[in-house]
Design an enzyme around this catalytic site. Sequence first.
Site, short mmCIF file in Angstrom:
data_model
loop_
_atom_site.label_atom_id
_atom_site.label_comp_id
_atom_site.label_asym_id
_atom_site.label_seq_id
_atom_site.Cartn_x
_atom_site.Cartn_y
_atom_site.Cartn_z
N TYR A 144 -5.89 7.69 13.85
CA TYR A 144 -5.82 6.51 12.97
C TYR A 144 -7.05 5.62 13.14
O TYR A 144 -7.59 5.48 14.24
CB TYR A 144 -4.58 5.68 13.30
CG TYR A 144 -4.60 4.32 12.65
CD1 TYR A 144 -4.26 4.17 11.31
CD2 TYR A 144 -5.02 3.20 13.36
CE1 TYR A 144 -4.33 2.93 10.70
CE2 TYR A 144 -5.09 1.96 12.75
CZ TYR A 144 -4.74 1.83 11.42
OH TYR A 144 -4.82 0.61 10.83
N GLU A 188 -2.25 -3.37 19.88
CA GLU A 188 -1.47 -3.62 18.67
C GLU A 188 -0.47 -2.51 18.42
O GLU A 188 -0.79 -1.33 18.57
CB GLU A 188 -2.44 -3.73 17.49
CG GLU A 188 -1.80 -3.95 16.14
CD GLU A 188 -2.82 -3.95 15.03
OE1 GLU A 188 -2.43 -3.69 13.88
OE2 GLU A 188 -4.02 -4.20 15.29
N ARG A 224 -12.19 -4.75 17.02
CA ARG A 224 -11.23 -3.70 17.30
C ARG A 224 -11.97 -2.38 17.40
O ARG A 224 -12.84 -2.09 16.57
CB ARG A 224 -10.20 -3.62 16.16
CG ARG A 224 -9.00 -2.74 16.49
CD ARG A 224 -8.12 -2.54 15.27
NE ARG A 224 -8.61 -1.47 14.41
CZ ARG A 224 -7.96 -0.99 13.36
NH1 ARG A 224 -6.80 -1.50 13.02
NH2 ARG A 224 -8.47 -0.01 12.63
N TRP A 284 3.23 7.60 11.86
CA TRP A 284 1.82 7.49 11.50
C TRP A 284 1.28 6.13 11.94
O TRP A 284 0.20 6.03 12.45
CB TRP A 284 1.63 7.65 9.99
CG TRP A 284 0.19 7.51 9.60
CD1 TRP A 284 -0.80 8.43 9.79
CD2 TRP A 284 -0.45 6.39 9.00
NE1 TRP A 284 -2.01 7.94 9.34
CE2 TRP A 284 -1.81 6.68 8.85
CE3 TRP A 284 0.02 5.13 8.58
CZ2 TRP A 284 -2.72 5.77 8.29
CZ3 TRP A 284 -0.88 4.25 8.01
CH2 TRP A 284 -2.24 4.57 7.88
N ARG A 314 2.07 -10.60 13.95
CA ARG A 314 1.09 -10.16 12.96
C ARG A 314 1.63 -10.15 11.54
O ARG A 314 1.05 -9.53 10.65
CB ARG A 314 0.56 -8.77 13.33
CG ARG A 314 -0.09 -8.72 14.71
CD ARG A 314 -1.06 -7.56 14.84
NE ARG A 314 -2.19 -7.72 13.96
CZ ARG A 314 -2.46 -6.93 12.92
NH1 ARG A 314 -1.65 -5.94 12.60
NH2 ARG A 314 -3.53 -7.14 12.17
N GLU A 347 2.88 -6.36 11.61
CA GLU A 347 2.29 -6.20 10.29
C GLU A 347 3.23 -5.57 9.29
O GLU A 347 3.13 -5.81 8.09
CB GLU A 347 0.99 -5.40 10.36
CG GLU A 347 1.15 -3.94 10.65
CD GLU A 347 -0.18 -3.19 10.63
OE1 GLU A 347 -0.24 -2.12 10.02
OE2 GLU A 347 -1.15 -3.69 11.23
N ASN A 391 0.82 -1.21 0.00
CA ASN A 391 0.00 0.00 0.00
C ASN A 391 0.86 1.26 0.00
O ASN A 391 1.68 1.48 0.88
CB ASN A 391 -0.92 -0.02 1.23
CG ASN A 391 -2.08 0.95 1.10
OD1 ASN A 391 -2.25 1.61 0.09
ND2 ASN A 391 -2.91 1.03 2.13
N HIS A 412 -2.11 -9.59 9.99
CA HIS A 412 -2.65 -8.40 9.35
C HIS A 412 -3.60 -8.81 8.23
O HIS A 412 -3.32 -9.75 7.49
CB HIS A 412 -1.48 -7.60 8.80
CG HIS A 412 -1.83 -6.32 8.12
ND1 HIS A 412 -2.56 -5.33 8.72
CD2 HIS A 412 -1.52 -5.86 6.88
CE1 HIS A 412 -2.68 -4.31 7.89
NE2 HIS A 412 -2.07 -4.61 6.76
N ASP A 468 -5.79 -0.77 18.36
CA ASP A 468 -4.56 -0.52 17.60
C ASP A 468 -3.99 0.83 17.98
O ASP A 468 -4.60 1.87 17.71
CB ASP A 468 -4.87 -0.58 16.10
CG ASP A 468 -3.62 -0.54 15.23
OD1 ASP A 468 -2.51 -0.42 15.79
OD2 ASP A 468 -3.76 -0.63 14.00
N GLU A 492 -7.22 -10.75 11.27
CA GLU A 492 -7.89 -9.48 10.97
C GLU A 492 -8.78 -9.64 9.74
O GLU A 492 -8.40 -10.28 8.76
CB GLU A 492 -6.86 -8.39 10.73
CG GLU A 492 -7.47 -7.01 10.49
CD GLU A 492 -6.43 -5.93 10.34
OE1 GLU A 492 -6.80 -4.75 10.45
OE2 GLU A 492 -5.25 -6.26 10.10
N HIS A 511 -1.04 1.77 16.75
CA HIS A 511 -0.45 2.12 15.46
C HIS A 511 0.87 2.86 15.61
O HIS A 511 1.09 3.91 14.98
CB HIS A 511 -1.44 2.92 14.60
CG HIS A 511 -1.31 2.60 13.14
ND1 HIS A 511 -0.78 3.49 12.22
CD2 HIS A 511 -1.61 1.48 12.45
CE1 HIS A 511 -0.78 2.93 11.03
NE2 HIS A 511 -1.28 1.71 11.14
#
Length: 403
Positions: free
Chosen positions: A160, A237, A148, A403, A284, A263, A38, A313, A211, A340, A213
């Site tokens: 997020y 997470e 979640r 992020w 993950r 992830e 991504n 993930h 999460d 997930e 993040h």
Amino acid sequence: MSTIEKAEVLVTSPGRNYVTLRITTSDGVTGLGDATLNGRELSVASYLRDHLVPLLIGRDPARIEDTWQYLYKGAYWRRGPVTMTAIAAVDTALWDIKGKVAGLPVYELLGGRSRDGVLVYAHASGGDVPALLDDVARLREEGYEAIRAQTAVPGVPGTYGVHSGAGIYEPARTSLPEEQAWSTEAYLDHAPTYLEAVREKFGFGFHLLHDVHHRLTPIEAARFGRAVEPLRLFWMEDPTPAEDQEAFRLIRQHTTTPIAVGENLTSIWDVQHLITERLIDYVRTTVVHAGGITHLRRIFDLAHLYGVRTGSHGAGDLSPVTQAAAVHVDLAVPNFGIQEHMGHTPHTADVFRSDVSYADGMLHPSDAPGLGVEYDDEAAARFPYEPRYLPVARRLDGSVHDW
């Protein structure tokens, strides 16, 4: 002997950008592998098209392990998300072919079922706490036994994990990175309160996840983990960036809230210390970013030795090919924890015809040979690639934050 005759790199964007590798053998058998990274999709497409595809032509598709080692060791410049995602696409496609040749679903080639279905968690979110509670109620009605929970932090537009409207959460939205404001202090004040609100309204009869993040320092993550201990989270997470793996030892010293990480880690060497030192509870790593089924199974086998369970993930930026491959692996490994399950945009089903099904909080593969996913070229052509970036977070003082 059957050989690899053709390997095609397919790029489409049915609501999200996906890169797919389709391998065809001289016997006419095809296999699919996901190659989506991504925000950096075309890097993997180029790696495949310009560097790996020429190496595949004429090879024996049955020699999956040998091909994996050839592509990994032969590159010299090892690991990293682009390399490992490209290798994963080849590996997954070859497993798909092997299942079709054998006339068996991939999970049977991995040793058969260890369970009847794959427990999944869904994403609930909202712009405020009432909206979150409504979303949790919706998912509970749909049968999810693990959810979640995320909400926007008041006054902080860069939170997020909060979807807009009724659509699936998609952070990569713009042709250039969106810069979002972030306040760790406001988050630490707010997040425990909405997680408590979920427990107060719905009780403890389901798994609750959250999460972070990567956004906290180790001591901040320790404080957060201790604050939410009474809420019995299934996991927190990515509490802190995973590069500093010793940081998780500090978190462990201060809280019993389970930790899930991995992830954005791509190899067994990236998670070796976390697993063998028992610094995490769930790993993950995922099929598409950790070298495919072959390498992911190695990671999960190592984790099993140390009592660490799987929690791969499964965001919507991973195509239905990865979802299917993940479910086959999840079904077979003894130390499965949870998977997930974000879901995909409606048009994604036009391009990828998947036999994976959801029922009663679990995903189930079909018994079709291979992975059970087919790719529709005509549908894919209707959705050309669209440049998109993931956001960048900035603290309120303007400095760049994780992020």
